[in-house]
Write an enzyme that holds these catalytic residues in place. Structure first.
Site: not given
Ligand SMILES: [Mn+2]
Length: 304
Positions: A231, A233, A127, A276, A104, A144, A131, A129
């Site tokens: 992302d 994830d 995402d 990712e 990322h 990232h 980030d 997260h």
């Molecule tokens: Mn991310």
């Protein structure tokens, strides 16, 4: 229908320690991205991959060269500048930029390139997260986990200064969707800067339809272009196992398609990146296939 999509791969895995995410662009191409998007736009051009430098830290056991440095800072900086230039040119030529990651950290370059064209760039950060770490708040020191903070002008000045000084995105123009793993420093920054976040709690409670309606309305009234930074994830690891930092309890495959379909109908999205995808951790390229399927919905594929 989009007239022209310009695609660029960024095979970069320097923003974190796991290897394999540098093969993400290949995996996404193997999953048929060109063929899938051909029928959904007038013209698709694949510019291939940006050349990425070597890891700088092998000898130090994954540690940065000095206290002030971040891991792989130089290589990430030079890749980000190349990507920013590429994305800048794509927008200038009237294309829709589609960026394939890579970890990322590539968003630093993407957003810097886009910022040349939009006074009020909006960002949907899909995402697990946020980030928004900095060197001070990051438990891992991995870049990232920092790109959204960097793009707001918060963080290491070598990175915030890429392709133009200062903030590329205003905090009030950001919507984070799918968050479920936030560090304490990130929670504080999100509150202090007033960033709009839909965690998994809100997704469970309100449903994806309402969240996308609110997101679209919120960004439509305050931005002049919206970038989707997706992302993989964000999705539940059952649906997207090939990611470096999986977190249980994510957005479902079908909810993600709904989100993409609603974005397509909104005509709001002006650029996108899918990041990712790590084929080494994947099961028979399922995660890249999911990425390509979601791109299909984002660019107008319909079930009937
Ligand atoms: Mn991310």
């Amino acid at each position: 229908m989009f007239k022209k999509i310009s695609m660029i791969g960024v095979p970069m895995d320097l923003g974190q320690l796991r290897r394999g995410v540098d093969m993400g662009p290949s995996a996404i191409r193997c999953a048929g991205v060109n063929e899938r998007l051909e029928s959904l736009c007038d013209d698709i051009e694949d510019l291939g991959d940006i050349t990425i430098g070597q890891r700088e830290d092998e000898k130090e056991g994954g540690q940065p060269a000095s206290e002030e440095e971040l891991r792989n800072l130089k290589a990430i900086t030079s890749a980000s500048v190349k990507l920013a230039q590429t994305v800048d040119k794509m927008v200038a030529s009237g294309s829709f930029p589609l960026v394939l990651g890579g970890d990322h950290s590539i968003a630093i370059g993407t957003l810097a390139g886009l910022a040349k064209h939009y006074q009020n760039l909006g960002v949907i950060w899909y995402d697990a997260h946020a980030d928004v770490n900095t060197k001070e708040t990051s438990p891992s020191g991995n870049i990232h986990g920092m790109p959204l903070a960097i793009s707001m002008g918060i963080g290491h000045e070598r990175l915030t200064g890429i392709y133009g000084d200062g903030a590329k995105v205003k905090p009030e123009n950001i919507v984070i969707i799918g968050a479920r793993s936030l560090d304490d420093g990130e929670k504080k920054l999100i509150r202090d800067r007033g960033i709009k976040v839909y965690t998994m709690h809100e997704i469970d409670r309100l449903g994806m339809t309402r969240i996308m309606e609110e997101t679209i309305e919120y960004l439509r009234e305050r931005t002049d272009g919206v970038h989707l930074s997706l992302d993989l994830d964000a999705l539940d690891p059952n649906d997207a196992p090939g990611v470096g930092t999986p977190v249980a309890g994510g957005i479902s495959y079908r909810e993600s398609h709904l989100a993409m379909e609603m974005l397509e109908e909104s005509n709001l999205i002006t650029s996108a990146e899918f990041v990712e995808v790590n084929p080494i951790l994947d099961e028979k390229n399922r995660t890249a296939e999911t990425a390509v399927a979601l791109m299909g919905s984002l660019f107008g594929e319909k079930l009937l």
